[in-house]
Design a protein around this motif. Structure first.
Motif, PDB file in Angstrom:
ATOM      1  N   GLY A 120      55.773  67.167  11.540  1.00  0.00           N
ATOM      2  CA  GLY A 120      55.423  67.521  10.299  1.00  0.00           C
ATOM      3  C   GLY A 120      56.798  68.080  10.076  1.00  0.00           C
ATOM      4  O   GLY A 120      57.908  67.947  10.153  1.00  0.00           O
ATOM      5  N   ARG A 122      58.028  70.794  11.131  1.00  0.00           N
ATOM      6  CA  ARG A 122      58.872  71.434  12.236  1.00  0.00           C
ATOM      7  C   ARG A 122      59.957  70.560  12.755  1.00  0.00           C
ATOM      8  O   ARG A 122      60.830  71.163  13.550  1.00  0.00           O
ATOM      9  CB  ARG A 122      57.873  71.758  13.271  1.00  0.00           C
ATOM     10  N   ASP A 208      53.242  69.417   6.157  1.00  0.00           N
ATOM     11  CA  ASP A 208      52.301  69.298   7.378  1.00  0.00           C
ATOM     12  C   ASP A 208      51.062  68.688   6.853  1.00  0.00           C
ATOM     13  O   ASP A 208      50.030  69.146   7.117  1.00  0.00           O
ATOM     14  CB  ASP A 208      51.925  70.901   7.880  1.00  0.00           C
TER      15      ASP A 208
END
Length: 358
Positions: A120, A122, A208
């Protein structure tokens, strides 16, 4: 989520796992990456018949072959790859890998991170250079030290050019098609607007989102914006003009909606943002003394081609590359705009044959 996830049918995909940390050019690293790829043909004992085909933004490793389990669409360049085609799979060992940051089996935002959840938001920023270094690792694993040719159009042309600059000794032939050596303000502006459309979808959730509830509306709009740059104004006018359908909608609006919904059904929004940003930061001359100095490193036999009606990557951008490489620019005459590099397969096939005959 329209991309491929673990557990889906693999189709013709094969996978290479690189477990060591993969350092990224713009900072950070990935603890390991997986590369999804497909091959056609047989590698010669000396490894000299390998050809690397580079897909464009929403393409994948399925460069040739029928649609089926694991492959929602048929091969995207089947007109130039296969028995008897320019990239004759009875003669060449054709390799095509899904790009780093993608959503068709190679590590990207929808892939599982070490904690088991999708990367996501990250997922780190990747560059064209990162993508090419990953492909070089794949080539090593396949036993290919030097490609007879590296070929690509659009975003694939960026990687083909990066290959020829970064690894000149590993590229005998370069086919650079409908692309650029450095992103322009116009391209960056168009692509950041597409990113804004994705991020403006309430389901984006800062990147996310759950994979079973992706921001498909934002991706749909982003694709409509992009598709307008892929086709020429003359073609759209000839096909649709201001014509209304029976439901009262403009025919051209219905056409764009069709393509937006089609992409949202087979692609991941997170990958769309990551890959368009890789294209935004593309500059083959960064850290190499500028574009012309970087292209001075190329030793490959090169063929540079553009589409005369391309308004996304206008021909002056290919002319700059051709001039720096000392080769003539080959023009593909087509009403289809940028998509001509995919539509005009007979002309592309002939150009590839010319390059490989050299």
């Amino acid at each position: 989520m329209g991309g491929w996830v673990e557990g889906d049918p693999a189709g013709d995909r094969r996978f290479l796992d690189l477990p060591a940390p993969f350092e990224l050019e713009r900072g950070g690293s990935l603890p390991g990456i997986r590369i999804a790829y497909e091959t056609r043909g047989t590698l010669a004992p000396d490894g000299g018949n390998a050809v690397l085909v580079e897909h464009a933004l929403t393409g994948d490793s399925h460069v040739v072959g029928a649609a089926g389990p694991g492959h929602p669409t048929p091969g995207w360049w089947g007109g130039v790859v296969g028995p008897g085609a320019a990239l004759d799979t009875d003669r060449f060992f054709v390799v095509c890998a899904n790009v780093l940051g993608g959503c068709q089996g190679t590590t990207g935002p929808s892939s599982a991170a070490p904690d088991g959840r999708p990367w996501g938001a990250r997922f780190p920023e990747v560059t064209v250079g990162d993508q090419v270094r990953a492909e070089a690792a794949l080539a090593d694993a396949l036993g290919v030290q030097r490609f007879a040719a590296v070929a690509g159009g659009s975003m694939g042309g960026m990687r083909a050019l990066e290959w020829a600059v970064r690894f000149p000794g590993r590229v005998a032939g370069l086919f650079f098609l409908a692309s650029t050596a450095v992103a322009s303000a116009d391209q960056i502006g168009t692509q950041t607007t597409q990113q804004a459309a994705v991020r403006g979808d309430p389901r984006w959730r800062d990147g996310d989102y759950p994979l079973d509830a992706p921001p498909v509306d934002g991706l749909d709009v982003a694709r409509r914006i992009a598709h307008l740059t892929y086709r020429s104004a003359a073609e759209l006018e000839a096909r649709f003009g201001p014509r209304l359908q029976e439901d009262g909608r403009f025919a051209v609006a219905s056409y764009l909606q069709h393509h937006g919904a089609k992409l949202a059904g087979r692609f991941d929004a997170g990958s769309y943002v990551v890959l368009t940003e890789a294209m935004n930061t593309w500059d083959v001359g960064r850290g190499r003394g500028g574009v012309e100095a970087a292209l001075g490193r190329v030793t490959a036999r090169a063929l540079v081609a553009g589409v005369d009606s391309d308004r996304l990557y206008p021909v002056e951008q290919q002319q700059r590359v051709a001039d720096a490489l000392g080769v003539p620019l080959r023009l593909i005459r087509s009403p289809y705009g940028h998509d001509g590099f995919l539509v005009e397969t007979a002309v592309v096939d002939a150009l590839l044959r010319e390059l490989l005959a050299g």
